[in-house]
Every structure is written in C-alpha cells, then in structure tokens.
Write an enzyme that holds these catalytic residues in place. Sequence first.
Site, PDB file in Angstrom:
ATOM      1  N   LYS A  53     -35.947 -11.661 -37.602  1.00 28.24           N
ATOM      2  CA  LYS A  53     -34.703 -12.410 -37.788  1.00 28.24           C
ATOM      3  C   LYS A  53     -34.949 -13.907 -37.543  1.00 28.24           C
ATOM      4  O   LYS A  53     -34.488 -14.759 -38.308  1.00 28.24           O
ATOM      5  CB  LYS A  53     -33.618 -11.892 -36.830  1.00 28.24           C
ATOM      6  CG  LYS A  53     -33.114 -10.494 -37.199  1.00 28.24           C
ATOM      7  CD  LYS A  53     -32.193  -9.894 -36.144  1.00 28.24           C
ATOM      8  CE  LYS A  53     -31.814  -8.462 -36.518  1.00 28.24           C
ATOM      9  NZ  LYS A  53     -30.964  -7.781 -35.532  1.00 28.24           N
ATOM     10  N   GLN A  97     -29.321  -8.395 -29.307  1.00 29.09           N
ATOM     11  CA  GLN A  97     -29.974  -7.253 -29.943  1.00 29.09           C
ATOM     12  C   GLN A  97     -29.655  -5.975 -29.177  1.00 29.09           C
ATOM     13  O   GLN A  97     -29.775  -5.916 -27.956  1.00 29.09           O
ATOM     14  CB  GLN A  97     -31.499  -7.497 -30.004  1.00 29.09           C
ATOM     15  CG  GLN A  97     -32.283  -6.430 -30.749  1.00 29.09           C
ATOM     16  CD  GLN A  97     -31.995  -6.360 -32.253  1.00 29.09           C
ATOM     17  OE1 GLN A  97     -31.510  -7.320 -32.855  1.00 29.09           O
ATOM     18  NE2 GLN A  97     -32.263  -5.228 -32.854  1.00 29.09           N
ATOM     19  N   ASP A 120     -23.120 -10.778 -36.050  1.00 30.55           N
ATOM     20  CA  ASP A 120     -23.329  -9.347 -36.289  1.00 30.55           C
ATOM     21  C   ASP A 120     -22.094  -8.663 -36.874  1.00 30.55           C
ATOM     22  O   ASP A 120     -22.186  -7.550 -37.381  1.00 30.55           O
ATOM     23  CB  ASP A 120     -23.632  -8.642 -34.954  1.00 30.55           C
ATOM     24  CG  ASP A 120     -25.119  -8.446 -34.731  1.00 30.55           C
ATOM     25  OD1 ASP A 120     -25.834  -8.218 -35.724  1.00 30.55           O
ATOM     26  OD2 ASP A 120     -25.546  -8.509 -33.565  1.00 30.55           O
TER      27      ASP A 120
HETATM   28  N1  GUN Z   1     -29.907  -3.045 -33.293  1.00 33.72           N
HETATM   29  C1  GUN Z   1     -30.120  -2.373 -34.457  1.00 33.72           C
HETATM   30  N2  GUN Z   1     -29.502  -2.987 -35.492  1.00 33.72           N
HETATM   31  C2  GUN Z   1     -28.893  -4.077 -34.964  1.00 33.72           C
HETATM   32  C3  GUN Z   1     -28.103  -5.109 -35.538  1.00 33.72           C
HETATM   33  O1  GUN Z   1     -27.806  -5.158 -36.733  1.00 33.72           O
HETATM   34  N3  GUN Z   1     -27.665  -6.064 -34.654  1.00 33.72           N
HETATM   35  C4  GUN Z   1     -27.945  -6.027 -33.330  1.00 33.72           C
HETATM   36  N4  GUN Z   1     -27.445  -6.980 -32.562  1.00 33.72           N
HETATM   37  N5  GUN Z   1     -28.665  -5.074 -32.773  1.00 33.72           N
HETATM   38  C5  GUN Z   1     -29.137  -4.103 -33.597  1.00 33.72           C
END
Ligand code: GUN
Length: 283
Positions: A53, A97, A120
């Site tokens: 990311k 995350q 998100d």
């Molecule tokens: N863990 C797995 N997928 C995601 C996501 O799209 N965002 C976040 N913050 N954590 C995750």
Amino acid sequence: MSNVISGKELSKTIRAKVKEDVEKLQATYNKVPHLVVVLVGEDPASLSYVTAKERACKRAGMKSTLLRKDASITQAELLTLIHELNDDPDVHGILVQLPIPDHIDENVIIDAIKQEKDVDGFHPLNVAAVHLGTPGILPATPKGIMTMLKSTGVELKGKRALVIGRSNIVGKPVAMLLLKEHATVTIAHSRTQNMGDLAREADILVAAVGRANMVTGDMIKEGAVVIDVGVNRVDDKLVGDVDFEAAKEKAAFITPVPGGVGPMTIASLLENTVECFLMIEGK
Ligand code: GUN
C-alpha cells in the site's frame, strides 16, 4: 472459455489516472494526499500488505507514512494516536491494518477515525452510506470488485448474483453495491445449504470465504462472471477460493489469483485517499 479480467492491468490504468490527479492537486493546493498506515504487531502477511500500500502511494506521487507499533500497545495509547492523526492537518487518510491484537476492540478504533479520513470505508457512517446508497467512502475491495465487473461491460441489472462470504469488509458491502446496480442478490455463508444449486444459478459469482478451491467447476453457470477474492496459500502457492482451471472453462469472465482482486484493492485505496483529500482540502 473465459476472458480473464486482469486486475493487474486494470489497476495500472487506475493508478496512472490517480497519479495525474495527484499532480493536479499539487498544482491547485500546493500539497499532495498523505496516507498514514498504522501497523500493530509483526504479522508478516499484514506487513507485506501495508508495504504494498505504501509503495503504491509513493508511486502515485502521494505522501505515505507507516507507523509501526508494538503488539503490546494499549487501546488507550492507540486511541491517542488516532486522535492525533485526526487533528493533524497534514494527514488526509488513516488506515489501521487489521487484524489488531485481541486486547484492543477493533470497533472502538475504527469508530475513532474521523469519517473524512477513513480511507478504508470501515467507519459506521461510511458503512451506513453503502447500505443507504448515499455518497461515502467505499471499502477498497468491494469498490475494486465493482470496477472489475463494470470493465466487462456485462449488464448487472436483473442478473442473479451470489456472494459467498458475509464479512463486513467484503461480503456484506459487495452485496449492497450489487443490489444498488439492480442485481438480484443472495448472500451465502458457511451454514448455507445447497450452495452448489445456488451457485449454478448465479450469473455473477463473488467468492470471498478464504477456503482454497471451495468453488468447483461444476458450481459455475455457463457464461457467468466469476470474481475470486480469496487468497490462500497452498504448498507455497497462492490460490483463490475458486478452482480457476475448471471454472474458466465455463465462465465468460473470471479473475485470476494472484493478479485479480488484490491489485484492484490497492488501486481503490489510492482513489479513496484522493477522495479524502478533496473532502478535507476542498472545504
Ligand atoms: N486487513 C485485510 N484487509 C484489510 C483492509 O482492506 N484494510 C485494513 N485496514 N485491514 C485489512
């Protein structure tokens, strides 16, 4: 025989567009979107996701900061950090995350993130927007899935869609987005009976369960569009929830794993970061 929907290629186009947008934002506002990613603990899979990311943000010309916190951080300490980031005018997006350690209530942390910095789309107000069909930040994976579906040119209106999986992150929101496009939507899950029969009726099938190859070739309707959200490690290889080789013989369109939904999630996150920037700076 199916067409493979390459998330890798589609995401490149989106990322190039985001890069152009960021250049324009720099010219207009004299600053670029800044995403802060918070990683709690040492989970290797989470670390590799957040690294991807961050890299994508930087390649798109955005600013990105990774804040790594020890797994022993308390809920109060993490909340203090979120409040600081909420109040920081230099921060446009906050991503914590998941998963986070069990001693911290995930919902409390997500609720604390300012809605306009919730890249998100997990904040209750953004979740509500998906359900109401009103404007808001869409969660990245469902948003990427809808972009892929639209790229096929297949009309969703009136079609039967089966979403396998009922998670808050993927299954539930993707079902709502398909409903908004006037599909007839069924959500299946681990307790669903006659899953095969439901699947065989589905013009659109989205598999988001996290079980390798659980959707077999005989479950696919001839001419269906199949979106595989699963990422499962089997004998050191990544495979999806769908038996790709068998399914591609019947589907009209299918996403591969890897190189399908994964890259689209990241591209959608970049789009969301630009949206958050505009909500904050455009005020
Ligand atoms: N863990 C797995 N997928 C995601 C996501 O799209 N965002 C976040 N913050 N954590 C995750």
